[in-house]
Design an enzyme around this catalytic site. Structure first.
Site, short mmCIF file in Angstrom:
data_model
loop_
_atom_site.label_atom_id
_atom_site.label_comp_id
_atom_site.label_asym_id
_atom_site.label_seq_id
_atom_site.Cartn_x
_atom_site.Cartn_y
_atom_site.Cartn_z
N HIS A 294 36.16 37.65 24.42
CA HIS A 294 37.38 38.34 23.98
C HIS A 294 38.52 37.34 24.07
O HIS A 294 38.81 36.79 25.14
CB HIS A 294 37.68 39.56 24.85
CG HIS A 294 38.84 40.37 24.33
ND1 HIS A 294 38.67 41.43 23.46
CD2 HIS A 294 40.18 40.25 24.52
CE1 HIS A 294 39.84 41.94 23.15
NE2 HIS A 294 40.78 41.24 23.79
N CYS A 295 39.17 37.09 22.92
CA CYS A 295 40.17 36.02 22.84
C CYS A 295 41.59 36.60 22.87
O CYS A 295 41.98 37.32 21.95
CB CYS A 295 39.97 35.22 21.56
SG CYS A 295 41.13 33.85 21.37
N PRO A 296 42.38 36.29 23.89
CA PRO A 296 43.76 36.80 23.94
C PRO A 296 44.66 36.17 22.88
O PRO A 296 45.67 36.76 22.50
CB PRO A 296 44.22 36.42 25.35
CG PRO A 296 43.36 35.27 25.75
CD PRO A 296 42.03 35.49 25.09
N ASN B 35 43.97 38.48 20.14
CA ASN B 35 43.94 39.88 20.58
C ASN B 35 42.77 40.62 19.94
O ASN B 35 42.93 41.74 19.44
CB ASN B 35 45.27 40.57 20.23
CG ASN B 35 45.41 41.92 20.92
OD1 ASN B 35 44.90 42.11 22.02
ND2 ASN B 35 46.07 42.86 20.27
N ASN B 36 41.63 40.00 19.94
CA ASN B 36 40.46 40.59 19.32
C ASN B 36 39.21 40.03 19.98
O ASN B 36 39.25 38.96 20.61
CB ASN B 36 40.44 40.28 17.82
CG ASN B 36 39.52 41.19 17.04
OD1 ASN B 36 38.94 42.14 17.58
ND2 ASN B 36 39.36 40.90 15.75
#
Length: 341
Positions: A129-131, A134-135
């Site tokens: 999950h990549c901040p 945001n996905n």
């Protein structure tokens, strides 16, 4: 905000306000916009491409859920899960050899599928999950994420390279002390620092693609019936690359979906057939019906001679157009989903 400011600083303050040579100004503006468009396109696709979830064939029916909830012993529950999963294209297990089941999603997990506690759902071929976007990065947008890293790196390198001489001139008082000085100096520092971090991250993911691993699989190797195997899904560099980018090279550099497969099943390099799964004779394309549904799944071969990506002439049987929605998975916001451990 950073990208918006970098556009203003480079185009307005540097190209229009500081570069005096017309030819250099035109070349910089045109080349910059090419990098900017590709970077913004890949970034947008990474953010707004919804992660794919397991299709309904992997979800337990109401009857199966009741049976599973009534069983208290772990071994009895595994017997129920093995019965449910016997016709599904599933070959990975937990480290203890059990069927991978999400008790909060109430589904049998497809190979390489994991639960994301942030998205609160199970994601097909989840990477992380990549901040920054945001996905969740998974099967549906992993190619876009790689292109985002590549084009953002090129974007920063181009800015740093073309801004360097004017950064030096302002630093040595070779140009007038104007408002552009702050923008040009800070633009170079920002581009250089982002280039270093992006280069390391992009290099790491290039290595993952070459090994056909996700970030999660790099930290914890996928387990099969014979045990954990970090190279279980690796088919060789060329075939690993095509699994992410597709067979048609004209789409490789464009942020359009071209990855191979459906996200639910993947060819492996394993030699031994899983005894719990139906065997597929070499050279035949057969489909296995899931329990309680008429949607076909490809019977996933494990030997090299039967793999779709290992033999160009061999292909899996796919669902017809009427099941397109099932192939993309379903997302039920009312379901509660387990955390990965």
């Amino acid at each position: 905000m950073i990208v918006g400011w970098s556009y203003y600083a480079y185009v307005i303050q540097l190209c229009i306000g500081s570069i005096t040579d017309i030819g250099e100004k035109v070349v910089c503006v045109v080349a910059y916009h090419l990098f900017f468009i590709m970077f913004a396109w890949a970034y947008w696709k990474t953010i707004f491409t919804m992660p794919m979830n397991p299709s309904k064939e992997f979800h337990l029916s109401y009857t199966d859920r009741e049976i599973l909830e009534r069983e208290e012993r772990g071994e009895t529950q595994q017997e129920v899960l093995r019965r449910i999963a016997k016709d599904l294209p599933i070959y990975t297990r937990t480290l203890s050899g059990a069927i991978r089941y999400c008790d909060r999603c109430q589904l049998v997990k497809p190979d390489r599928c994991h639960h994301c506690s942030v998205c609160d759902k199970c994601i097909l071929k989840m990477d992380h999950h990549c901040p920054w976007v945001n996905n969740c990065v998974g099967f549906s947008n992993y190619k876009f994420f790689l292109l985002f890293l590549a084009y953002s790196l090129l974007y920063c390198l181009f800015i740093a390279a073309t801004d360097l001489q004017y950064f030096i001139k302002f630093w040595t008082n070779g140009l007038p002390d104007t408002q552009a000085k702050f923008h040009i100096m800070f633009l170079f520092f920002s581009a250089a620092m982002f280039s270093i971090s992006l280069a390391s991250l992009f290099g790491y993911h290039c290595w993952l693609v070459s090994k056909n691993r996700s970030t999660l699989e790099a930290f914890r190797a996928p387990a099969f019936r014979h045990g954990a195997d970090k190279n279980g899904f690796s088919l060789g560099f060329g075939k690993n690359l095509r699994q992410v980018f597709g067979d048609e090279k004209k789409y490789w550099l464009l942020p359009v979906f071209s990855s191979l497969g459906d996200g639910c099943s993947f060819p492996t390099c394993l030699v031994n057939q899983d005894p719990e799964q139906p065997s597929t004779p070499a050279g035949l394309n057969t489909t296995v019906k899931s329990v309680g549904d008429a949607s076909p799944f490809p019977a996933k071969p494990l030997r090299e001679s039967q793999s779709r990506l290992l033999i160009n002439g061999q292909s899996w049987t796919e669902s017809d157009g009427g099941h397109e929605e099932d192939k993309h998975g379903t997302s039920n916001p009312a379901m509660v989903i387990e955390n990965e451990t």
